[in-house]
Structure formats: C-alpha cells, structure tokens
Enzyme design. Structure first.
Site, PDB file in Angstrom:
ATOM      1  N   ALA A  71      32.292  -4.112 -36.437  1.00  0.00           N
ATOM      2  CA  ALA A  71      30.932  -4.645 -36.249  1.00  0.00           C
ATOM      3  C   ALA A  71      30.221  -3.994 -35.067  1.00  0.00           C
ATOM      4  O   ALA A  71      28.996  -3.862 -35.086  1.00  0.00           O
ATOM      5  CB  ALA A  71      30.966  -6.154 -36.085  1.00  0.00           C
ATOM      6  N   THR A  72      30.952  -3.573 -34.039  1.00  0.00           N
ATOM      7  CA  THR A  72      30.289  -2.920 -32.903  1.00  0.00           C
ATOM      8  C   THR A  72      29.553  -1.683 -33.401  1.00  0.00           C
ATOM      9  O   THR A  72      28.376  -1.470 -33.095  1.00  0.00           O
ATOM     10  CB  THR A  72      31.321  -2.528 -31.827  1.00  0.00           C
ATOM     11  OG1 THR A  72      31.923  -3.733 -31.328  1.00  0.00           O
ATOM     12  CG2 THR A  72      30.680  -1.762 -30.685  1.00  0.00           C
ATOM     13  N   ASN A 151      29.692 -16.244 -31.597  1.00  0.00           N
ATOM     14  CA  ASN A 151      31.144 -16.090 -31.413  1.00  0.00           C
ATOM     15  C   ASN A 151      31.715 -16.975 -30.315  1.00  0.00           C
ATOM     16  O   ASN A 151      32.920 -17.188 -30.254  1.00  0.00           O
ATOM     17  CB  ASN A 151      31.487 -14.619 -31.117  1.00  0.00           C
ATOM     18  CG  ASN A 151      30.643 -14.033 -30.017  1.00  0.00           C
ATOM     19  OD1 ASN A 151      29.425 -14.039 -30.102  1.00  0.00           O
ATOM     20  ND2 ASN A 151      31.277 -13.534 -28.978  1.00  0.00           N
ATOM     21  N   GLN A 179      31.107 -13.013 -37.320  1.00  0.00           N
ATOM     22  CA  GLN A 179      31.867 -14.270 -37.303  1.00  0.00           C
ATOM     23  C   GLN A 179      31.706 -15.081 -38.589  1.00  0.00           C
ATOM     24  O   GLN A 179      32.463 -16.023 -38.817  1.00  0.00           O
ATOM     25  CB  GLN A 179      31.447 -15.142 -36.108  1.00  0.00           C
ATOM     26  CG  GLN A 179      31.849 -14.584 -34.754  1.00  0.00           C
ATOM     27  CD  GLN A 179      33.352 -14.655 -34.493  1.00  0.00           C
ATOM     28  OE1 GLN A 179      34.098 -15.383 -35.168  1.00  0.00           O
ATOM     29  NE2 GLN A 179      33.816 -13.898 -33.512  1.00  0.00           N
ATOM     30  N   ALA A 200      36.254  -6.541 -40.491  1.00  0.00           N
ATOM     31  CA  ALA A 200      37.389  -7.065 -41.270  1.00  0.00           C
ATOM     32  C   ALA A 200      38.353  -7.924 -40.452  1.00  0.00           C
ATOM     33  O   ALA A 200      38.953  -8.863 -40.975  1.00  0.00           O
ATOM     34  CB  ALA A 200      38.153  -5.902 -41.909  1.00  0.00           C
ATOM     35  N   HIS A 201      38.499  -7.609 -39.162  1.00  0.00           N
ATOM     36  CA  HIS A 201      39.567  -8.315 -38.420  1.00  0.00           C
ATOM     37  C   HIS A 201      39.195  -9.747 -38.050  1.00  0.00           C
ATOM     38  O   HIS A 201      39.977 -10.452 -37.423  1.00  0.00           O
ATOM     39  CB  HIS A 201      40.011  -7.511 -37.189  1.00  0.00           C
ATOM     40  CG  HIS A 201      39.054  -7.511 -36.036  1.00  0.00           C
ATOM     41  ND1 HIS A 201      39.249  -8.319 -34.935  1.00  0.00           N
ATOM     42  CD2 HIS A 201      37.935  -6.809 -35.791  1.00  0.00           C
ATOM     43  CE1 HIS A 201      38.271  -8.084 -34.054  1.00  0.00           C
ATOM     44  NE2 HIS A 201      37.464  -7.165 -34.558  1.00  0.00           N
ATOM     45  N   THR A 239      36.355  11.328 -41.997  1.00  0.00           N
ATOM     46  CA  THR A 239      37.278  11.034 -43.106  1.00  0.00           C
ATOM     47  C   THR A 239      37.459   9.532 -43.260  1.00  0.00           C
ATOM     48  O   THR A 239      37.737   8.826 -42.278  1.00  0.00           O
ATOM     49  CB  THR A 239      38.641  11.711 -42.852  1.00  0.00           C
ATOM     50  OG1 THR A 239      38.401  13.114 -42.739  1.00  0.00           O
ATOM     51  CG2 THR A 239      39.626  11.429 -43.974  1.00  0.00           C
ATOM     52  N   CYS A 325      35.656 -10.275 -25.127  1.00  0.00           N
ATOM     53  CA  CYS A 325      35.224  -8.953 -24.667  1.00  0.00           C
ATOM     54  C   CYS A 325      34.797  -8.998 -23.205  1.00  0.00           C
ATOM     55  O   CYS A 325      34.731  -7.970 -22.554  1.00  0.00           O
ATOM     56  CB  CYS A 325      34.079  -8.449 -25.539  1.00  0.00           C
ATOM     57  SG  CYS A 325      34.482  -8.519 -27.272  1.00  0.00           S
TER      58      CYS A 325
HETATM   59  N1  PMP Z   1      29.662  -9.356 -33.141  1.00  0.00           N
HETATM   60  C1  PMP Z   1      30.273 -10.537 -32.984  1.00  0.00           C
HETATM   61  C2  PMP Z   1      29.479 -11.798 -33.156  1.00  0.00           C
HETATM   62  C3  PMP Z   1      31.630 -10.585 -32.683  1.00  0.00           C
HETATM   63  O1  PMP Z   1      32.234 -11.759 -32.529  1.00  0.00           O
HETATM   64  C4  PMP Z   1      32.354  -9.369 -32.544  1.00  0.00           C
HETATM   65  C5  PMP Z   1      33.833  -9.374 -32.202  1.00  0.00           C
HETATM   66  N2  PMP Z   1      34.135 -10.015 -30.993  1.00  0.00           N
HETATM   67  C6  PMP Z   1      31.665  -8.169 -32.720  1.00  0.00           C
HETATM   68  C7  PMP Z   1      30.322  -8.187 -33.019  1.00  0.00           C
HETATM   69  C8  PMP Z   1      32.360  -6.831 -32.579  1.00  0.00           C
HETATM   70  O2  PMP Z   1      33.177  -6.620 -33.690  1.00  0.00           O
HETATM   71  P1  PMP Z   1      34.282  -5.457 -33.725  1.00  0.00           P
HETATM   72  O3  PMP Z   1      35.451  -5.992 -32.962  1.00  0.00           O
HETATM   73  O4  PMP Z   1      34.567  -5.275 -35.176  1.00  0.00           O
HETATM   74  O5  PMP Z   1      33.687  -4.249 -33.112  1.00  0.00           O
END
Ligand code: PMP
Length: 383
Positions: A71-72, A151, A179, A200-201, A239, A325
């Site tokens: 997501a980042t 989050n 989330q 995905a995680h 890739t 984070c």
């Molecule tokens: N957005 C939100 C709302 C999240 O909770 C997170 C993960 N902490 C992220 C973005 C970033 O996701 P990723 O770990 O896949 O980069």
C-alpha cells in the site's frame, strides 16, 4: 500472544500453499514477461488469473488493477502519479490529518513541489465530515485522498458519501483501503472511486505485495514512479513476483468468502476483551463506537503511560502504541491529536488488534495480563 494484527496478519496456510508451486515447480518460476516460451506464458496466465480473482469480489475490471509492493507504493503511485500528470490543471490537493504516513509524507513531499495541501481534521470521534471536505475544494483542486479505515482507531470513514459528492466534479478520488480490503465489502461498480490502494499482508496474504486500482487507465493518466521494462501497463515496471501475486489472490478470495464469519468473530473478541479489561478500571475507548471495525481497539488507561505499559507487557502480549510505523520513537499519535485528544489520554493510548486466528482464550488471558500490568503501574506511580 500476538495482538497486533493491524500492523500485519499471519499468512493464511491456504495462501502459502497457493504460492509454493511458483517458487519450486519446474517452469512455474519462469518470468511472466517471457511469453516467447510456454513456461513464461504459464506464469503470465497465473498473474492474469490472480488479477481477475482480486478484481472480482470488488466488482472491478481486472485490467484496472496494477500490482505494487504494497500500500505504501500504491499510495505513492496514486498521489504523485495524479499530481504530476495533472498539475497543469491545478495545484491544490486535499487529504486528512489522520492518514497513514505513506499518504501524509507523500503530500508533504508535494508541498515542497509547490502544491497547496489541505489537511482535513476529523470530528472528536475520528470521522471526517464530508461537508468540511466539500468546503475545502476549489477550481484548482485535482485530487482528494481519504482512507477507508483508520489504522490506529479502526474508525470507518464516509467514503461512499465523499465519492458521490465528488462524482460530478473534475477531481480524482483516491482511497487508501489498506485496513479495509478483504474486511469490508467494496463495490467499485457502484462507488465512484478513481483510485484504491490494497495491501496483501493486512488480509492474511504475503508481505511485499499489493495493488492499485486505477479506474479506466485511459481516462485516469498517471505519471509512473519507476521507468523500466514496461510491465504493468508501463505504470509499475519490474519483474512480477508470481508467487506473491498468487498468494495475494488466494488470501483475498478467502477473506471475501469468510468476511461475515471473520467480522462476527472479531465482534465477539472485542466484547470479550472490553469485559476482561473491566478489571483494570478507568479506561476510555478512543474513536467512534459505531462506525468502526471491531478488530482494532484503541484505548487509554487513566494514569498509565503507553510506553511503560508496552514495556511491562513486552514478553507477554504484543500490542502497539500509535501506529507500528511510528513506534520506536516515543511520539504521540497524530491521529488522536487531530481528534483533539491530549494529555494523559493521548500519551496513554494503546492499540490492540486481533483477527481470524485469535482465540477467545487468548483474548481473556491478554485482558488479564493487561489489567494486571495497569494495576502494577498505577501502584508504582503512587509509591
Ligand atoms: N495505509 C494504511 C492505512 C496502513 O495501515 C498501512 C500499513 N501499516 C499502509 C498504508 C502501508 O502498507 P504497506 O505495509 O503495504 O506498505
């Protein structure tokens, strides 16, 4: 005991099984771009099947989903991609003060590139008010970015209302669904969202894979962050990680099949946790009590500092203060601060999050350990 599911979830065993053939089986590890041979073609068809399996439960068009590392990256691609491709039309962009750092820091970066940013504050329950958002728009506004679920608090934002209000305007709407994906239904055929980030995680898939939904790529041109071999429609070259993609698609499918069951389970666990924490006395739950996902509980214990509580619980219960984070640095949560929370309640806030594999026994036992640690810390403070 692991109660930090909002930071990351364990991978579903079914997703591991879905990934293994692409790591080990002859031919299946081939590069999905090497379509000049049959093995590459087989890998490519797995990637395309996975894309469809991700699009289907959201009622989206498979070709509108671009794989990223999570997501980042999806947030960066959406926000910088739109801002840079459309800056001639306007240089005003809007987000909220409660976004994840991957959104906030991207907006900060754009401020340094002479974009004007509005950071909307939520109400005291942590919800964005759509009218405030509408009032912030101008002819210069090209993009609005709002998360679906926060989050830190689990609060659900009024995404549908915002999307509808923006639909007749020439403004792109991006949603960070890190989330919420897999946990709440999302119908992209009905809600006019232009861009949506998924990781995905957070739904029992592997780490290091996610995607960005871009509605109708031709009508939503984006400037890519990376340049290279042209993969992912030229928007995300590199890739493709077939095994990660297959694991994500499997986990996403399961998350949708089990959505109601997983939500029910989380609701039961939330109730049980709050009951077992009664022994700790005097605490408040931060965030909207009705518009929230049950698997994230953010609370502050009176007269107890969050970092002291985390240290006391370190070897027993894994919980978070603020968002994972940011931890490491003792920094008050920007989300709670934006909600107007201050003092002890701000510095005492912890996030407890759980999910599919958390048992009732674990929750009761964690509740007991937390209540005991709270009591010990309060007694120490009095000595
Ligand atoms: N957005 C939100 C709302 C999240 O909770 C997170 C993960 N902490 C992220 C973005 C970033 O996701 P990723 O770990 O896949 O980069």
């Amino acid at each position: 005991m692991y109660l930090d599911y909002a930071a990351t979830t364990p991978i579903a065993p079914e997703a591991v099984d879905a990934m293994l053939p692409y790591l080990t089986q002859t031919g299946l590890f081939a590069n999905p771009s090497s379509i000049q041979h049959g093995m590459g073609e087989a890998a490519e068809s797995v990637v395309e099947r996975s894309r469809s399996r991700i699009a289907e439960p959201c009622h989206g068009n498979a070709k509108d989903f671009v794989f990223t590392s999570g997501a980042t990256e999806a947030n960066n691609l959406a926000i910088k991609g739109i801002a840079l491709a459309h800056r001639d039309r306007g240089r005003h962009i809007v987000t909220t003060a409660i976004e994840h750092k991957s959104v906030l820091d991207t907006f900060k970066h754009l401020e340094s590139q002479s974009f004007a940013v509005t950071y909307l504050r939520p109400d005291s329950n942590g919800r964005i008010v759509p009218d405030d958002l509408l009032k912030s728009l101008s002819d210069e506004t090209i993009l609005v970015s709002v998360m679906q679920i926060n989050n830190e608090t689990g609060v659900i934002q009024p995404i549908e209302q915002i999307a509808d209000a923006l639909a007749d305007k020439n403004i792109f709407f991006h949603v960070d669904a890190a989330q919420s994906a897999g946990k709440l239904p999302i119908d992209l055929s009905a809600i006019p969202i232009d861009l949506l980030s998924i990781s995905a995680h957070k739904f029992y898939g592997p780490k290091g894979i996610g995607c960005l939904f871009i509605r109708n790529r031709k009508r939503t041109p984006l400037a890519p962050l990376l340049h290279g071999g042209g993969q992912e429609f030229g928007l995300r070259p590199g890739t493709l990680a077939t095994h990660q993609i297959a694991g994500m698609a499997e986990a996403f499918g399961i998350a949708h099949e089990r959505q109601a069951q997983d939500l029910d389970h989380a609701e039961r666990l939330r109730k049980l946790l709050l009951e077992s924490l009664q022994a700790a006395g005097d605490f408040v739950v931060n965030g909207d009590p009705t518009h929230c996902l049950p698997n994230i509980v953010n609370l502050s214990f009176a007269n107890v500092d969050a970092s002291a509580l985390l240290i006391a619980l370190r070897d027993q219960v894994a919980i978070a203060s603020g968002s994972a984070c940011n931890s490491g640095a003792v920094e008050a949560s920007h989300v709670l601060r934006a909600m107007g929370i201050e003092g002890d309640r701000l510095y005492g806030a912890v996030r407890i999050s759980f999910g599919r594999y958390t048992t009732e026994t674990e929750i009761v036992s964690a509740g007991r350990s937390i209540a005991e640690a709270v009591e010990r810390l309060r007694t120490l403070a009095l000595e």
